[in-house]
Design a protein around this motif. Structure first.
Motif, PDB file in Angstrom:
ATOM      1  N   GLY A   1       1.175  -0.845  -0.312  1.00 14.44           N
ATOM      2  CA  GLY A   1       0.031  -0.425  -0.018  1.00 14.44           C
ATOM      3  C   GLY A   1       0.984   1.186   0.661  1.00 14.44           C
ATOM      4  O   GLY A   1       0.551   2.137  -0.590  1.00 14.44           O
ATOM      5  N   ALA A   2       2.008   1.079   0.794  1.00 17.43           N
ATOM      6  CA  ALA A   2       2.346   2.534   1.118  1.00 17.43           C
ATOM      7  C   ALA A   2       3.663   2.426  -0.332  1.00 17.43           C
ATOM      8  O   ALA A   2       3.669   3.605  -0.729  1.00 17.43           O
ATOM      9  N   ALA A   3       3.759   1.285  -1.201  1.00 12.39           N
ATOM     10  CA  ALA A   3       4.726   1.303  -2.159  1.00 12.39           C
ATOM     11  C   ALA A   3       3.661   2.232  -3.237  1.00 12.39           C
ATOM     12  O   ALA A   3       4.418   3.303  -4.342  1.00 12.39           O
ATOM     13  N   SER A   4       2.171   1.145  -3.381  1.00  8.63           N
ATOM     14  CA  SER A   4       1.303   2.342  -4.526  1.00  8.63           C
ATOM     15  C   SER A   4       1.298   4.374  -4.117  1.00  8.63           C
ATOM     16  O   SER A   4       1.353   4.594  -5.227  1.00  8.63           O
ATOM     17  N   LEU A   5       1.086   4.206  -2.825  1.00 10.14           N
ATOM     18  CA  LEU A   5       0.744   5.956  -2.713  1.00 10.14           C
ATOM     19  C   LEU A   5       1.533   6.654  -2.796  1.00 10.14           C
ATOM     20  O   LEU A   5       2.200   7.644  -3.469  1.00 10.14           O
ATOM     21  N   VAL A   6       3.350   5.614  -2.506  1.00  6.04           N
ATOM     22  CA  VAL A   6       4.177   6.736  -3.213  1.00  6.04           C
ATOM     23  C   VAL A   6       4.912   7.102  -4.621  1.00  6.04           C
ATOM     24  O   VAL A   6       5.239   7.612  -5.218  1.00  6.04           O
ATOM     25  N   LEU A   7       4.637   5.061  -5.181  1.00  5.06           N
ATOM     26  CA  LEU A   7       5.141   5.477  -6.879  1.00  5.06           C
ATOM     27  C   LEU A   7       3.846   5.984  -7.360  1.00  5.06           C
ATOM     28  O   LEU A   7       4.220   6.380  -8.701  1.00  5.06           O
ATOM     29  N   GLY A   8       2.154   5.486  -7.817  1.00  5.38           N
ATOM     30  CA  GLY A   8       1.872   5.868  -8.377  1.00  5.38           C
ATOM     31  C   GLY A   8       1.407   6.740  -8.920  1.00  5.38           C
ATOM     32  O   GLY A   8       1.435   7.224 -10.695  1.00  5.38           O
ATOM     33  N   PRO A   9       1.148   8.009  -8.226  1.00  4.05           N
ATOM     34  CA  PRO A   9       1.081   9.222  -8.724  1.00  4.05           C
ATOM     35  C   PRO A   9       1.579   9.407  -9.580  1.00  4.05           C
ATOM     36  O   PRO A   9       2.442  10.177  -9.709  1.00  4.05           O
ATOM     37  N   ARG A  10       2.776   9.843  -9.158  1.00  4.17           N
ATOM     38  CA  ARG A  10       4.538  10.104  -9.696  1.00  4.17           C
ATOM     39  C   ARG A  10       4.965   9.593 -11.539  1.00  4.17           C
ATOM     40  O   ARG A  10       5.630  10.357 -11.405  1.00  4.17           O
ATOM     41  N   ALA A  11       4.751   8.037 -11.029  1.00  2.00           N
ATOM     42  CA  ALA A  11       5.037   7.582 -12.594  1.00  2.00           C
ATOM     43  C   ALA A  11       4.091   8.184 -13.242  1.00  2.00           C
ATOM     44  O   ALA A  11       4.128   8.748 -14.588  1.00  2.00           O
ATOM     45  N   ASN A  12       2.794   8.634 -13.522  1.00  2.51           N
ATOM     46  CA  ASN A  12       1.628   9.172 -14.200  1.00  2.51           C
ATOM     47  C   ASN A  12       2.013  10.756 -14.186  1.00  2.51           C
ATOM     48  O   ASN A  12       2.601  10.807 -15.518  1.00  2.51           O
ATOM     49  N   ALA A  13       2.136  11.398 -13.280  1.00  2.00           N
ATOM     50  CA  ALA A  13       3.507  12.782 -13.502  1.00  2.00           C
ATOM     51  C   ALA A  13       4.100  12.612 -14.285  1.00  2.00           C
ATOM     52  O   ALA A  13       4.796  13.892 -15.113  1.00  2.00           O
ATOM     53  N   LEU A  14       5.494  12.012 -13.573  1.00  2.00           N
ATOM     54  CA  LEU A  14       6.300  11.874 -14.989  1.00  2.00           C
ATOM     55  C   LEU A  14       6.016  11.451 -16.274  1.00  2.00           C
ATOM     56  O   LEU A  14       6.409  11.978 -17.031  1.00  2.00           O
ATOM     57  N   ALA A  15       5.457  10.695 -16.687  1.00  2.00           N
ATOM     58  CA  ALA A  15       5.309  10.248 -17.861  1.00  2.00           C
ATOM     59  C   ALA A  15       4.557  11.617 -18.512  1.00  2.00           C
ATOM     60  O   ALA A  15       4.320  11.695 -19.717  1.00  2.00           O
TER      61      ALA A  15
END
Length: 400
Positions: A308-322
């Motif tokens: 859950g922590a991994a998804s919260l830290v990574l998910g929004p940022r991955a889309n923002a980076l793309a």
């Protein structure tokens, strides 16, 4: 919050509530209501879903030309048509048509959604808007799943039709809201010589490949944890549902908190840490075989907090980076191409899960190893992608 932001969140909430009602039941509906054999239904739906993979390249070009709003609205109507086709289905041919329409709508939706979120958010970094959207979508999808459980319990076989009809209505309502109340002007950017050539943009292609590796753990969690708990650990039947529910709760309420807690990190650094947490989750999960059976439920629920922590830290940022790394004139095509990362992960995850038939540890090893490779890949891309995208310090849309 602006009016446009409120309209978008309400629309996405309705959309995902409807999806939670039916999407997990598509195969069951085809067998129990339409009456198809499981093997036939599974094959038809899989082939129909694969046909939807042809949509992103076309969607990307249309999004660049007409704006993502028009494509998201079109996607809602396509998905409504797919759900309606399921409702009318009495043969394999109609189930196939329904699967194609639903898949085409989903691919169109995801290929254009993040562009629309970025447009509605306005200038600046998009990490927080993506986090808020993710929270709303996760909460409403989970709520839909809870509601359909009650419908099926109280209404019996008719409950499946109620769920499908409600799903179709939810897509139509969401589309109407976006059509009538969301006003986002589309700014057309003149394309340069290299703009739009996604296949020639090696760093962005590498980002897509690396993204596959850190999306696999999420899809593996959804389809693999129930198999691991029930078939490998011989755990209680309630545990998979409890684990999935816990992840839904965490991702529904923790998105903006996770961004604030890691705000001092650059976007890429946070993504590397998030990917590392995916690897840690896989290693901890395989360790459940060493835990006494009475303590395994508590252990696995605790381990779920790690993913859950991994998804919260990574998910929004991955889309923002793309989104930030894409040229403005070709953003639609780039984001549509990025959608294939999720698609590929969705194909790979069940194949990895199938390895549980050979050993209890190999699937977890593959997931962890893939996450470690993704960490290395992200570090490699740190100096090769646009720096404003890597740091997350977009000052305005022109700088993006």
């Amino acid at each position: 919050m602006t009016k446009n932001q409120a309209v978008l969140l309400v629309s996405l909430g309705i959309d995902n509530f409807g999806s939670g009602l039916f999407l997990p039941l598509a195969l069951v509906y085809a067998t129990r209501v339409v009456g198809l054999p499981v093997g036939v239904a599974g094959t038809i739906i899989a082939v129909g879903t694969a046909a939807g993979l042809l949509a992103p390249p076309v969607v990307g070009r249309l999004a660049d030309r007409f704006g993502p709003r028009a494509l998201v609205i079109t996607a809602q109507f396509l998905q409504a048509a797919g759900a309606a086709a399921y409702l009318a289905a009495d043969s394999g041919a109609l189930v196939f048509a329904a699967a194609v329409l639903l898949a085409a709508g989903q691919q169109t939706f995801y290929s254009s959604l993040f562009g629309l979120v970025a447009d509605v958010a306005g200038p600046g970094a998009k990490d927080r808007p993506f986090a808020v959207v993710g929270m709303v979508r996760s909460a409403c999808f989970g709520l839909g799943g809870l509601v359909v459980g009650g419908i099926l319990t109280g209404a019996g076989p008719a409950g499946y039709r109620i769920a499908v009809a409600s799903d179709a209505v939810s897509f139509i309502v969401a589309a109407v809201l976006l059509t009538l109340f969301l006003k986002v002007p589309h700014v057309h950017h003149e394309a340069g010589v290299a703009d739009g050539k996604v296949l020639r943009d090696r760093p962005y292609l590498a980002l897509i490949v690396v993204s596959v590796l850190f999306v696999v753990p999420v899809d593996f969690f959804l389809v693999g944890v129930p198999v691991y708990v029930l078939e490998v650990l011989r755990g209680p039947t309630w545990l998979p549902g409890a684990v999935l529910a816990l992840l839904s709760v965490v991702t529904s309420i923790g998105g903006t908190f996770a961004l604030r807690a890691t705000r001092r990190l650059t976007r890429m650094t946070a993504m590397v840490y998030g990917t590392g947490l995916y690897a840690a989750w896989a290693v901890l999960s395989v360790g459940a075989v060493l835990v006494p059976s009475n303590w395994q439920p508590v252990y696995l629920l605790a381990v779920t907090l790690v993913i859950g922590a991994a998804s919260l830290v990574l998910g929004p940022r991955a889309n923002a980076l793309a989104e930030a790394a894409a040229p403005r004139a070709a953003r639609g095509r780039y984001l549509a191409a990025y959608q294939y990362a999720s698609t590929a992960a969705g194909v790979l995850a069940p194949l990895v899960v199938a390895l549980f038939s050979t050993t209890s540890w190999l699937p977890w090893f593959i997931v962890a190893a893939g996450a470690v490779v993704a960490m290395v890949g992200l570090c490699f891309l740190r100096s090769r992608l646009p720096q404003h995208a890597v740091t997350g310090r977009e000052l305005d849309t022109a700088a993006a």
